[in-house]
Design a protein around this motif. Structure first.
Motif, PDB file in Angstrom:
ATOM      1  N   ASN A   5      41.524  41.729  43.562  1.00 32.61           N
ATOM      2  CA  ASN A   5      42.465  41.732  44.536  1.00 32.61           C
ATOM      3  C   ASN A   5      43.217  40.497  45.141  1.00 32.61           C
ATOM      4  O   ASN A   5      44.403  40.718  45.321  1.00 32.61           O
ATOM      5  CB  ASN A   5      41.840  42.748  45.758  1.00 32.61           C
ATOM      6  N   ASP A   6      42.568  39.530  45.532  1.00 31.22           N
ATOM      7  CA  ASP A   6      42.985  38.481  46.249  1.00 31.22           C
ATOM      8  C   ASP A   6      43.333  37.326  45.308  1.00 31.22           C
ATOM      9  O   ASP A   6      42.794  37.069  44.247  1.00 31.22           O
ATOM     10  CB  ASP A   6      41.984  38.040  47.348  1.00 31.22           C
ATOM     11  N   ILE A  62      47.817  38.517  40.476  1.00 31.39           N
ATOM     12  CA  ILE A  62      47.631  39.754  41.280  1.00 31.39           C
ATOM     13  C   ILE A  62      49.227  39.886  41.795  1.00 31.39           C
ATOM     14  O   ILE A  62      49.962  39.318  41.754  1.00 31.39           O
ATOM     15  CB  ILE A  62      46.629  39.223  42.650  1.00 31.39           C
ATOM     16  N   SER A  82      45.624  43.882  40.337  1.00 33.64           N
ATOM     17  CA  SER A  82      44.481  43.650  41.110  1.00 33.64           C
ATOM     18  C   SER A  82      43.763  42.549  40.772  1.00 33.64           C
ATOM     19  O   SER A  82      42.766  42.281  41.315  1.00 33.64           O
ATOM     20  CB  SER A  82      43.719  44.829  41.003  1.00 33.64           C
ATOM     21  N   GLU A 110      46.642  46.989  37.507  1.00 31.95           N
ATOM     22  CA  GLU A 110      45.686  47.657  38.181  1.00 31.95           C
ATOM     23  C   GLU A 110      45.291  49.091  37.527  1.00 31.95           C
ATOM     24  O   GLU A 110      44.360  49.473  37.397  1.00 31.95           O
ATOM     25  CB  GLU A 110      45.902  47.715  39.705  1.00 31.95           C
TER      26      GLU A 110
END
Length: 263
Positions: free
Chosen positions: A225-226, A197, A207, A170
């Protein structure tokens, strides 16, 4: 076939735990309900970005290869992603292109990430890989390769899709989000880039930001993110339109890499 259906899995990876990763990935993939042509997993999907190949490397007939074949047969699709391979007393960060019939191709990561000491543990590849799927020409690459446009250059329309699997942190996500559209535009190709992630064993956060960008730089898919298992389609007509409307590749500089992959 003008349409290609792709399933990307932006996955959380369990640090250096092959059994747990394969079990979790298999469980999550089981939720796929629609027919897909290609399933894309992150770089080193069975371990995370480990610098301990002597502990976790597998042979080419190892459990991760067998697992990939099981998934390819189950979904009647190509399954791809990279794993740690031991061959001739050397270690490789190797992308596998596994077909449902058990045949496969592979690509060894060319650019090893010196900042993370990958070059001290793994051997660099020396050749590109071009594969075909349903009439689409695809060039698979791994993570750090993204930073090197000469290696990725689409010479004479060698590929329609540039495929990147990664463990990209990230802290440098701005570079990731910038370089992927640039590679799509300059090479007049779709770019499909799949990242992981979560934190790895070194507490480095990832991320995701997996995406698909079309040849004109437009976003087809993007997810930060997810964890995300997502299926989407791309169309050959969009590729043809971009290349015929803006025939930039024919004006590109010509060059040739020598046997050491340098000018």
């Amino acid at each position: 076939m003008s349409t290609l259906k792709i399933t990307t899995f932006q996955a959380y990876l369990f640090w250096e735990n092959i059994d747990k990763n394969l079990q979790n990935l298999g469980l999550r993939l089981s939720s796929i309900r629609e027919k897909t042509d290609l399933i894309v997993l992150p770089e080193m999907f069975s371990t995370g970005f480990s610098m301990n190949p002597e502990k976790f490397a597998e042979e080419m007939n190892g459990r991760s290869m067998k697992w990939m074949l099981e998934q390819a047969k189950k979904f009647d699709a190509v399954v791809t992603g990279s794993i740690i391979i031991r061959e001739n007393k050397k270690y490789y960060n190797r992308l596998i292109w596994m077909r449902a019939d058990g045949s496969f191709e592979y690509y060894d990561k060319r650019h090893l990430f010196g900042l993370g000491e990958e070059d001290q543990h793994y051997t660099a590849g020396t050749r590109k890989l071009f594969v075909e799927l349903n009439g689409w020409k695809i060039c698979p690459m791994i993570c750090y390769d993204l930073r090197f446009p000469v290696w990725l250059r689409n010479v004479n329309e060698e590929y329609d899709i540039l495929l990147i699997v990664a463990n990209w942190p990230e802290r440098r996500s701005l570079h990731w989000r910038t370089l992927i559209p640039a590679r799509a535009i300059e090479n007049q190709a779709f770019v499909v880039a799949v990242n992981r992630i979560g934190h790895d064993g070194n507490e480095i956060y990832h991320s995701g930001d997996s995406m698909c960008i079309d040849p004109l730089g437009k976003v087809v898919y993007y997810k930060p993110n997810d964890e995300d298992l997502y299926t989407f389609s791309i169309n050959k007509e969009d590729l043809t339109h971009a290349r015929t409307s803006f025939p930039f590749l024919k004006d590109a500089d010509t060059f040739k890499l020598n046997e050491n992959n340098r000018f």
